[in-house]
Design a protein around this motif. Structure first.
Motif, PDB file in Angstrom:
ATOM      1  N   ARG A  85       0.835  -1.203   0.000  1.00  0.00           N
ATOM      2  CA  ARG A  85       0.000   0.000   0.000  1.00  0.00           C
ATOM      3  C   ARG A  85       0.868   1.251   0.000  1.00  0.00           C
ATOM      4  O   ARG A  85       1.965   1.263   0.563  1.00  0.00           O
ATOM      5  CB  ARG A  85      -0.908   0.026   1.228  1.00  0.00           C
ATOM      6  N   MET A  86       0.328   2.308  -0.606  1.00  0.00           N
ATOM      7  CA  MET A  86       1.017   3.587  -0.615  1.00  0.00           C
ATOM      8  C   MET A  86      -0.035   4.688  -0.722  1.00  0.00           C
ATOM      9  O   MET A  86      -1.018   4.544  -1.447  1.00  0.00           O
ATOM     10  CB  MET A  86       1.981   3.663  -1.802  1.00  0.00           C
ATOM     11  N   ARG A 105       7.364   7.557   0.719  1.00  0.00           N
ATOM     12  CA  ARG A 105       8.024   6.245   0.674  1.00  0.00           C
ATOM     13  C   ARG A 105       9.349   6.302  -0.090  1.00  0.00           C
ATOM     14  O   ARG A 105      10.337   5.726   0.330  1.00  0.00           O
ATOM     15  CB  ARG A 105       7.108   5.221   0.026  1.00  0.00           C
ATOM     16  N   TRP A 106       9.373   6.989  -1.241  1.00  0.00           N
ATOM     17  CA  TRP A 106      10.553   6.956  -2.105  1.00  0.00           C
ATOM     18  C   TRP A 106      11.371   8.242  -2.055  1.00  0.00           C
ATOM     19  O   TRP A 106      12.476   8.290  -2.588  1.00  0.00           O
ATOM     20  CB  TRP A 106      10.145   6.660  -3.544  1.00  0.00           C
ATOM     21  N   THR A 130      11.478  13.000  -9.730  1.00  0.00           N
ATOM     22  CA  THR A 130      12.847  13.469  -9.552  1.00  0.00           C
ATOM     23  C   THR A 130      13.314  13.154  -8.143  1.00  0.00           C
ATOM     24  O   THR A 130      12.647  13.506  -7.165  1.00  0.00           O
ATOM     25  CB  THR A 130      12.949  14.987  -9.806  1.00  0.00           C
ATOM     26  N   LYS A 131      14.437  12.477  -8.067  1.00  0.00           N
ATOM     27  CA  LYS A 131      15.083  12.181  -6.788  1.00  0.00           C
ATOM     28  C   LYS A 131      16.543  12.574  -6.967  1.00  0.00           C
ATOM     29  O   LYS A 131      17.247  11.978  -7.780  1.00  0.00           O
ATOM     30  CB  LYS A 131      14.942  10.704  -6.432  1.00  0.00           C
ATOM     31  N   GLY A 132      16.970  13.604  -6.245  1.00  0.00           N
ATOM     32  CA  GLY A 132      18.302  14.146  -6.485  1.00  0.00           C
ATOM     33  C   GLY A 132      18.322  14.771  -7.865  1.00  0.00           C
ATOM     34  O   GLY A 132      17.446  15.547  -8.218  1.00  0.00           O
ATOM     35  N   SER A 133      19.296  14.386  -8.671  1.00  0.00           N
ATOM     36  CA  SER A 133      19.368  14.925 -10.033  1.00  0.00           C
ATOM     37  C   SER A 133      18.996  13.860 -11.054  1.00  0.00           C
ATOM     38  O   SER A 133      19.419  13.917 -12.203  1.00  0.00           O
ATOM     39  CB  SER A 133      20.786  15.442 -10.302  1.00  0.00           C
ATOM     40  N   ASP A 134      18.169  12.903 -10.648  1.00  0.00           N
ATOM     41  CA  ASP A 134      17.831  11.765 -11.495  1.00  0.00           C
ATOM     42  C   ASP A 134      16.347  11.751 -11.848  1.00  0.00           C
ATOM     43  O   ASP A 134      15.559  11.092 -11.174  1.00  0.00           O
ATOM     44  CB  ASP A 134      18.227  10.470 -10.767  1.00  0.00           C
TER      45      ASP A 134
END
Length: 182
Positions: A85-86, A105-106, A130-134
């Motif tokens: 679940r999320m 969560r991510w 987007t997570k960081g520069s990714d």
């Protein structure tokens, strides 16, 4: 070197295509209310490439809030009988049909566009995570029922390809039992 340049070209192409994605002009957030089945999922993200063979259809319960945002609750029954679940709260931007949320969560910032919606049948979404520069592009196809027409599936496939997702990273998820209500 050639591989690096090819990869760079693919990334730049996906950014330019993704930047052109616009939400449905007459988007109505109230029309999104209720249960949706996740039928199609497409992304070049490594986690998906590694796990797509094990993914199955899940559900999303979407609830518009009084202040114009969208509460999103996802559930998917795992093969061991447990439920994944999320929950996220997507906030409406000044562009109707464009929402943003941070995944607790991510840890990713998500810019989501409701690209094509027929409220009683299907919804096609495009998200840049987007997570960081990714940054990663994710497209999803939801249905009010567990099946959609072959034309809609092909439209989703073509749209996903147009955003830079590789053909082998476009999945139509197999039907699955539903999680019990939380």
């Amino acid at each position: 070197m050639t591989l690096l340049l090819t990869a760079l070209g693919a990334v730049l192409c996906s950014f330019s295509v993704s930047a052109q994605v616009v939400p449905q002009a007459d988007f109505n957030i109230q029309g999104m209310a209720g249960k949706w089945y996740l039928i199609g999922f497409a992304t070049n993200a490594q986690w998906f490439v590694n796990r797509k063979a094990d993914m199955k259809m899940g559900t999303a319960m979407l609830t518009p809030t009084a202040d114009g945002n969208l509460d999103m609750s996802y559930a998917s029954l795992s093969s061991d009988g447990s439920c994944w679940r999320m929950n996220n709260l997507a906030k409406q931007t000044n562009v109707p049909g464009k929402l943003t949320y941070t995944s607790e969560r991510w840890g990713s910032v998500n810019d989501m566009s409701m690209v094509d919606v027929k409220y009683d049948e299907y919804a096609l979404t495009h998200t840049i995570k987007t997570k960081g520069s990714d940054p990663t592009v994710v497209t999803k196809l939801y249905g009010r029922g567990v099946e959609l027409s072959a034309d809609l599936l092909e439209r989703f496939r073509q749209f996903s390809l147009g955003t830079g997702v590789l053909p082998e990273n476009i999945a139509f998820l197999p039907k699955n039992a539903e999680c019990p209500a939380a």
